[in-house]
Design a protein around this motif. Structure first.
Motif, PDB file in Angstrom:
ATOM      1  N   CYS A  34       0.852  -1.194   0.000  1.00  0.00           N
ATOM      2  CA  CYS A  34       0.000   0.000   0.000  1.00  0.00           C
ATOM      3  C   CYS A  34       0.889   1.246   0.000  1.00  0.00           C
ATOM      4  CB  CYS A  34      -0.847   0.139   1.245  1.00  0.00           C
ATOM      5  SG  CYS A  34      -1.632  -1.246   1.912  1.00  0.00           S
ATOM      6  N   ALA A  40       0.006  -2.581   5.026  1.00  0.00           N
ATOM      7  CA  ALA A  40      -0.727  -3.827   4.817  1.00  0.00           C
ATOM      8  C   ALA A  40      -0.174  -4.903   5.727  1.00  0.00           C
ATOM      9  CB  ALA A  40      -0.593  -4.275   3.365  1.00  0.00           C
ATOM     10  N   ARG A  54      -5.659 -13.377   2.105  1.00  0.00           N
ATOM     11  CA  ARG A  54      -6.358 -12.397   2.932  1.00  0.00           C
ATOM     12  C   ARG A  54      -5.337 -11.419   3.484  1.00  0.00           C
ATOM     13  NH1 ARG A  54      -8.781 -17.192   4.232  1.00  0.00           N
ATOM     14  NH2 ARG A  54      -7.688 -17.423   6.223  1.00  0.00           N
ATOM     15  N   THR A  56      -5.072  -7.216   5.228  1.00  0.00           N
ATOM     16  CA  THR A  56      -5.800  -6.081   5.783  1.00  0.00           C
ATOM     17  C   THR A  56      -4.943  -4.850   5.582  1.00  0.00           C
ATOM     18  OG1 THR A  56      -6.773  -7.538   7.450  1.00  0.00           O
ATOM     19  CG2 THR A  56      -6.964  -5.168   7.822  1.00  0.00           C
ATOM     20  N   MET A  65      -9.280  -1.797   5.978  1.00  0.00           N
ATOM     21  CA  MET A  65      -9.858  -2.297   4.736  1.00  0.00           C
ATOM     22  C   MET A  65      -9.401  -3.729   4.490  1.00  0.00           C
ATOM     23  SD  MET A  65      -9.579   0.980   2.177  1.00  0.00           S
ATOM     24  CE  MET A  65     -10.275   0.023   0.862  1.00  0.00           C
ATOM     25  N   GLN A  67      -8.852  -7.057   2.448  1.00  0.00           N
ATOM     26  CA  GLN A  67      -8.643  -7.312   1.027  1.00  0.00           C
ATOM     27  C   GLN A  67      -8.558  -8.829   0.868  1.00  0.00           C
ATOM     28  OE1 GLN A  67      -4.841  -6.101  -0.664  1.00  0.00           O
ATOM     29  NE2 GLN A  67      -5.904  -5.336  -2.463  1.00  0.00           N
ATOM     30  N   ASN A  68      -9.658  -9.430   0.481  1.00  0.00           N
ATOM     31  CA  ASN A  68      -9.734 -10.878   0.345  1.00  0.00           C
ATOM     32  C   ASN A  68      -9.830 -11.255  -1.117  1.00  0.00           C
ATOM     33  OD1 ASN A  68      -9.807 -11.250   3.190  1.00  0.00           O
ATOM     34  ND2 ASN A  68     -11.959 -10.671   3.173  1.00  0.00           N
ATOM     35  N   SER A  69      -9.099 -12.310  -1.484  1.00  0.00           N
ATOM     36  CA  SER A  69      -9.096 -12.734  -2.878  1.00  0.00           C
ATOM     37  C   SER A  69      -8.708 -14.204  -2.968  1.00  0.00           C
ATOM     38  CB  SER A  69      -8.118 -11.872  -3.690  1.00  0.00           C
ATOM     39  OG  SER A  69      -6.794 -12.015  -3.196  1.00  0.00           O
ATOM     40  N   ASP A  84     -10.783 -10.617  -6.662  1.00  0.00           N
ATOM     41  CA  ASP A  84     -11.694 -10.442  -5.534  1.00  0.00           C
ATOM     42  C   ASP A  84     -13.114 -10.907  -5.892  1.00  0.00           C
ATOM     43  OD1 ASP A  84     -12.356  -8.456  -7.329  1.00  0.00           O
ATOM     44  OD2 ASP A  84     -12.275  -6.833  -5.891  1.00  0.00           O
ATOM     45  N   HIS A 127     -11.756   2.934 -10.860  1.00  0.00           N
ATOM     46  CA  HIS A 127     -10.428   2.645 -10.311  1.00  0.00           C
ATOM     47  C   HIS A 127      -9.438   3.754 -10.673  1.00  0.00           C
ATOM     48  CE1 HIS A 127      -7.528  -0.941  -9.338  1.00  0.00           C
ATOM     49  NE2 HIS A 127      -7.449   0.035  -8.468  1.00  0.00           N
TER      50      HIS A 127
END
Length: 154
Positions: A34, A40, A54, A56, A65, A67-69, A84, A127
């Motif tokens: 980030c 992060a 996963r 954060t 925030m 951030q899961n993918s 995601d 974006h």
């Protein structure tokens, strides 16, 4: 005829060998993922196609925030791809993008390329407006700074 990719891309030449860039890119994401002052934390990574990722992200004003993918590809030493659109145990999610982070040798250094592919033009433009170029370029600069300073010290 294939559909448009609705892709945003940044690229940067990093003055460090690919092995170094890959190591920092994949094992030290908390240091570059980030744009500062955000940070992060990697909560979980299963580095294989279908594996969960996963993270954060934490902002300077207390923002949190998740951030899961899911990884779509993990090509050791070359690239990883995540989305995601799927989270958890293959649970559909509101898709925003497919992210592709890759490296390739170039001269004495490494070409880093990060792509964000969107399902439609509207989310791609969203974006862009959110600051894709500035944010992802800042992350690339942070990645390069770590790799180049440590390669120069060797």
């Amino acid at each position: 005829m294939s559909a448009p990719l609705h892709e945003l891309t940044i690229t940067r030449l990093i003055a460090a060998p690919p092995e170094k860039v890959w190591d920092v890119m994949t094992n030290r994401q908390n240091e570059w993922w980030c744009p500062a002052p955000w940070r992060a934390e990697v909560d979980h990574q299963d580095r294989r196609p279908g594996g969960a990722c996963r993270m954060t992200m934490y902002g300077p004003d207390g923002e949190v925030m998740p951030q899961n993918s899911i990884y779509l590809a993990w090509d050791e030493g070359r690239r990883f791809v995540s989305t995601d659109a799927i989270v958890g145990d293959f649970e559909p999610s509101g898709p925003f993008m497919i992210g592709i982070w890759e490296i390739a040798p170039e001269g004495d250094g490494t070409r880093y390329t990060a792509r964000a592919r969107h399902w439609g033009e509207e989310t791609m433009k969203q974006h862009e407006t959110m600051g894709f170029t500035e944010g992802w370029s800042a992350c690339a600069a942070q990645l390069a700074g770590i790799c180049e300073s440590e390669s120069a010290a060797v």
